[in-house]
Design an enzyme around this catalytic site. Sequence first.
Site: not given
Ligand code: DQA
Length: 146
Positions: A9-10, A17, A22, A72, A75, A96, A98, A105
């Site tokens: 998501p996102n 964003r 990011y 990835n 959230a 995984e 990020h 954070r």
């Molecule tokens: C994320 C970290 C997550 O906490 C966040 O919700 C994201 C991006 C990252 O790539 O740093 O959407 O996965």
Amino acid sequence: MKILVINGPNLNLLGTREPQIYGVQTLNDVEKELTGSFPDILFTFFQSNHEGAIIDALQGTLTAQCDGVVLNAAALTHYSYAIRDAVAALRVPVIEVHLSNIHLREEFRRHSVIAEVCKAQVSGFGSEGYKLAVDMLLHKLTTPNT
Ligand code: DQA
């Protein structure tokens, strides 16, 4: 070799964003960079804002030819037991990723419910993290007992 790269998501909004967290690269930039860095790997890229669609993509590796997954889960990382269970059911290694360092954070981001079922976690290397994850997968696939 075939690798599936899943973004949750996102992450479709990368580039605009919260660029201070990011980065300014779009998801398309990140994907193009990966393809350019590993010309011998056949990548499939998948992004969704929906938990079930991500689970379907993960389960797809049970039937389609796939050697490993870079995930990835955004959230969903922090609370989706459904994604954790889907990862646990796979027969291929999952790394995984990020972009940000989730351990530096907010409290709720410091815990990953999927980490235990992934082979490794890369956190805080920006878009480079995806390349590191592919390197890790290659290592896992060539030295399976590590
Ligand atoms: C994320 C970290 C997550 O906490 C966040 O919700 C994201 C991006 C990252 O790539 O740093 O959407 O996965």
